[in-house]
Enzyme design. Sequence first.
Site, PDB file in Angstrom:
ATOM      1  NE  ARG A 167      74.994   1.547  72.932  1.00  0.00           N
ATOM      2  CZ  ARG A 167      74.045   1.042  72.150  1.00  0.00           C
ATOM      3  NH1 ARG A 167      74.399   0.297  71.117  1.00  0.00           N
ATOM      4  NH2 ARG A 167      72.765   1.267  72.390  1.00  0.00           N
TER       5      ARG A 167
ATOM      6  CG  HIS B 161      72.351   0.532  80.338  1.00  0.00           C
ATOM      7  ND1 HIS B 161      72.401   1.746  80.998  1.00  0.00           N
ATOM      8  CD2 HIS B 161      72.666   0.795  79.048  1.00  0.00           C
ATOM      9  CE1 HIS B 161      72.705   2.702  80.147  1.00  0.00           C
ATOM     10  NE2 HIS B 161      72.880   2.161  78.954  1.00  0.00           N
TER      11      HIS B 161
END
Length: 688
Positions: free
Chosen positions: A373, A433
Amino acid sequence: MKKNEKCYTNRELSWLQFNERVLNEAGNPRVPLAERMTFASIYQTNLDEFFMVRVGTLMMQMNAKEKVIENKTGMTSEEQVKEILARVCLLEKKKAKIYEQLMGELEPKGIRIINFNRLSNEEGRLLEQYFDAHIAPFLSPMVIGKQQPFPFLANKQLYAIVLLTSQKGKKKTGIVPCSNSVFKRLIEIPTRPGCFMLSEELILHFISKLYPKYTIREKSIMRVTRNADIDAHDLYDEDMDYRDMMEQLIKKRVRLDPVRVELSRKINDEAKQELSNFLEIGTSHIINVKTPLDLSFVFTLQNYLRDQKELFYEKRSPRETPALSMHESILSQVEKKDVLLSYPFESMKPFIKMLNDAAEDPDVVSIKMTLYRVADRSKIIDALIEAAENGKEVVVLVELRARFDEANNIEMSHRLEDAGCQILYGLGDYKVHSKLCLITQKKGDSYAYITQIGTGNYNEKTSRLYTDLSLITANQAIGADAAKVFLALQQGETVDEVSELLVAPKCLQNKVLEMMEEQIANKKAGKEAYIGVKINSLTDKVLIDKMIEASQTGVKIDLIVRGICCLKPQIPGVTENIRVISVVGRYLEHSRIYRLGVGDEEKMYIASADFMTRNTVRRVEVAAPVYDPAIRERIRYIFDTIMKDDEKGKEQNAEGIYEDRHINEEPVNSQEIFFQDAYEACQKEDRK
């Protein structure tokens, strides 16, 4: 090991406990009034996402051919949904009391949200004129019938639902969309500055004007929450570009089935059943809510209160770390010593400068990063683009499946690709991740690595809101492991073995288990033993069971778990040596720390992975060892200070209930201490 089912808490119900702790901050008189409004909104946003993702998943499982049983408490998907809905109804009652309290405390501060019962006739007339001129022309009232089927209700948007009777006595249903960018959500009463009415309440009050040929029987504001749990595998097409496939997935998600319907007023059972039929959802999923269905307007109210500084937290801003000079190359400084950045107490600017330095350094040959992100206007992206344009090899893994950030990541991947970066889209079976950055420099006939490993995203915005750790090191063994990770990713694979890092899915859970086994063996041998873990969530049953075994052996275990915790501590004979605390404060606790052992034998890591099965064996995650003595001592200090937090920290008891703690003469707020430390360290550096 003796199995004891009483040790486990259901994942979803534990999450609701966490969100209740967020809600409690909205009612906490020790939190400034305007900030309490923020916590009320965060509670609602959290709950929306919970229904969209977790309840959506459970409801799909309920429709599956094979019954799905939760592996810790043995609850079926149907049992979990039933219990979730019951607890949410109780939480809504609590939220209503807290909201009423907040609104009452705002009135002396000059802010009021009012309804028509508190208006004079003249004020009502003025609002009617405003409705006629500025709202009604932009509304699209519908009557449901054979020629007008029940409309698609967009996720989380506000609608007025009205039960009508025609002049011929026929019963009808009317729907009016209330979410509109043309008119304001908060409408100020002309004669009373600081007094507002919500636009949807104004629409509902005058809704009879939109249906002049009907009698109004009942009316309510309505909000639908839709399932958002959709897997890229559902749309997989090997002939389709992966990025195009993700764009199609985003479009498909907005039309998934409803999982919750909220109503601002009660409607009769017959109407509720009709609504249930229209939306194809059980009546138990239709929930009455005594507060506004969308609390995002509180941020507008805060703008009216900015001059009353006592209603807000004291202003804090990230400090420059004294470990680095912004006037010299960050790369050359890291070559001499490892550096730890602690957000939001310290600034992310040194890391961004390091990327800019790498983009311009003639000795840097490549930059490789994993991105999950990022901020909308990311300086990190700008630095990577500059590096590519300067002829560096830039390899960026952009995880397009980062939930609710897919569209932003797709756009960002286009920008990077256009600049000449090599883009990877993650692995088919595993989300990536990890927070990993590898800079490779040419050193004569050889090369050298600078590696950064973090616990949080490469996001300038969240680095000011989340607590995270970022380790930057010139340790060549760590760099070599990072190079292995990127090589595997570029080949669409995961690493099978590393020497320094812990890398999921194949080399993290098993390594942590081995280190826990070492502590069990130490305790059995009469040596000191300790396990300390700071994570966001604990659901991995394999790791939970190993900690239960360690506790039964006598190993002391401290767990700092912000959110979901499926392990109950302090159960005699089973988990009595385990303590669990949760900190919910001004900043979102997000850093992950693993500590195993004591003294010189202690093994210490910072990590991107929580102790959730999805992290430990279903994603690519990275944990980095901490070797520098000063940084190790600093991380111990961070961990131990949080363990002492009795201002924002709650401790879980053997029944799974989180209780207040009173362990210091003066309450300790760990986040405030860390900010004060950062300010003092910066001032000390300035005095040199």
